[in-house]
Design a protein around this motif. Sequence first.
Motif, short mmCIF file in Angstrom:
data_model
loop_
_atom_site.label_atom_id
_atom_site.label_comp_id
_atom_site.label_asym_id
_atom_site.label_seq_id
_atom_site.Cartn_x
_atom_site.Cartn_y
_atom_site.Cartn_z
N LEU A 192 0.88 -1.17 0.00
CA LEU A 192 0.00 0.00 0.00
C LEU A 192 0.91 1.22 0.00
CD1 LEU A 192 -3.09 0.08 0.20
CD2 LEU A 192 -2.84 0.49 2.63
N GLU A 193 0.94 1.95 -1.12
CA GLU A 193 1.85 3.08 -1.22
C GLU A 193 1.07 4.38 -1.39
OE1 GLU A 193 4.53 1.33 -4.36
OE2 GLU A 193 5.97 1.69 -2.75
N ILE A 194 1.80 5.48 -1.35
CA ILE A 194 1.15 6.80 -1.42
C ILE A 194 0.32 6.95 -2.72
CG2 ILE A 194 3.23 7.94 -2.32
CD1 ILE A 194 2.30 10.46 -0.76
N ARG A 252 -0.37 14.48 -5.36
CA ARG A 252 0.45 13.81 -4.33
C ARG A 252 0.27 14.48 -2.96
NH1 ARG A 252 4.29 9.89 -5.46
NH2 ARG A 252 5.79 9.51 -3.81
N TRP A 310 -2.62 9.85 3.66
CA TRP A 310 -1.68 8.91 4.28
C TRP A 310 -1.42 9.29 5.75
CZ3 TRP A 310 1.16 4.73 2.10
CH2 TRP A 310 2.18 4.23 2.90
N ALA A 311 -1.17 10.58 5.96
CA ALA A 311 -0.76 11.02 7.30
C ALA A 311 -1.94 11.15 8.28
CB ALA A 311 -0.04 12.36 7.19
N ILE A 369 -4.39 9.78 10.13
CA ILE A 369 -4.91 8.50 10.62
C ILE A 369 -6.10 8.76 11.55
CG2 ILE A 369 -2.83 7.09 10.35
CD1 ILE A 369 -2.05 7.86 13.21
#
Lengths: 214, 321
Positions: free
Chosen positions: B233-235, B301, B308-309, B311
């Motif tokens: 699981l990537e950005i 991006r 991503w950050a 949470i």
Amino acid sequence: MKFWKVLLALVALVYLSVLAIVALSWMHHLKLSAEWKTVWSFELDPKAKVKPEAQNAALKKKLQELHPKGVYIMVDSAENRLYLKKDGQTIKEALVSTGSGVILVEPGGKRSWQFDTPKGEFFVKSKIQNPYWVKPDWAFIEENEPIPKKMEDRVEAGVLGDYALGFGQGYFIHGTLYTRLLGRNVTHGCVRVADKDLEEVFKASRIGTRIYIY
Amino acid sequence: MNIEKGKEMLPGGRSRWLKVVFSALLVVSFSFSLVSISSAQATRAKRAATTTAVNGSQVRRAAVPASPGKQKVSTTGQPGQKTQPASAPEKPAAASIKGIPEATLQVLKENRFLEEELKLAKTPQYYFVLNLKERTLELRARGMVLKSWKASELRYTGKPVPLQVTTLTNKTALNPPERKVLNPAEQQAEEARKAAEEKARQEQQKKKENGKKQEQSQAAATTPADTFDVEALEITDMPGSYELNFDDGLRIFVRSKSGFSEKFRQTRETLLWYTWYPVKHFLNRKSELRPQLILYFDNMRDAQGIYWAFIDGLKGIIWFP
């Protein structure tokens, strides 16, 4: 002819009414937007000896005191970058590999593991040169191999590179043989760094050095 | 007969209906102007009251507390805030806040923000700070900036968010990323089947091409590492458009401008934002309006990085300096 004129009048009335509603709505909208700038609250103590300016300076000082001192490490798991910092200045930047986010399920579904790099603040808890990897259960399950009963069968040399910095719960910042995969999320939660880059990080850090992973 | 009389009374009587329409337009325009002016005056008066409260020359909804000591003051006294006006708003203006210069009140506001940030900075978890004025979203830990994103555009509406810590409850996206699940036993069986198929195919090919297969496999082996399709699981798997929901009812829509579909979505949202939303809010003005924010990023991006950050359970502060 009369019908069309009445219709025209009605259309004009409807149009103007809509215009009026839109205009009023906009005023209401502007008022709401303005409130975002002005709504706030504070505690006011008329007898307080500390002036707001002094309180401001004190709060800023308190916040400043929380900043990490000296050397610390920052890991951006999204971009797979490691930053070695000293007093806020970047002294080293390196490409790393972090957790893949994959879920491993044990056959039979008894146990499962989520390979994420933990996020938050951590501290360097151990510094190891020429580390050995004591393979946990998931390493065997992943390869579909039987889990050994003897500890000796779990130990593997060389795969963690020349250096390792432990930051708790079995997680390490360590070297790697798979340098081609640096920059990708491929690990089981550890942070892989090329040995050349890690050497500098290893030497600069000590037990207690802060690590920020985000 | 009457028509004839009418004709006599009103020269050009055939255009009587046009005159009726014209008069109606005039009356409606006049009433519209009156309503607009009165509404504008009311808005201006309210804004002036707020501004004067900030200036300290006059206080609205703030009053002298019954007993001396700490008093909690809100410049507009919005509901849902942690601190509320200390006493009844009908009471005369507070002498204690009267005469406080604007600069000092700005310092007080910053102090309020710093107090909230200090609470977060004392914890080991990172947090976010959204500055509505600068359009910056920062990820911080211990008061230090870890990462920063600058939005190209920012819009907000609804009930204003109070200057206090808020918590992310969940993220919603049209196509949320899904974690890959490995089941080694099943996978190995599948791999063995595929390998057997591949072996049979290669053998057949080998017979036909006499050695061409080897060259092809060599070429495949030299594929650069960053083009590998890794099971991870990537950005880049993160969505570029999604919604962040907070415990105080706030909704933040994060959008990236890249891609045709995103541009189309943005155009549609802009139209809605400036036409339908104001009307909807005006018609439902007596009910609680959920605070809403839209953040636009030029780079996809950036939006993916935020997803991503951010949470679940992440805490942060939203403020307008």
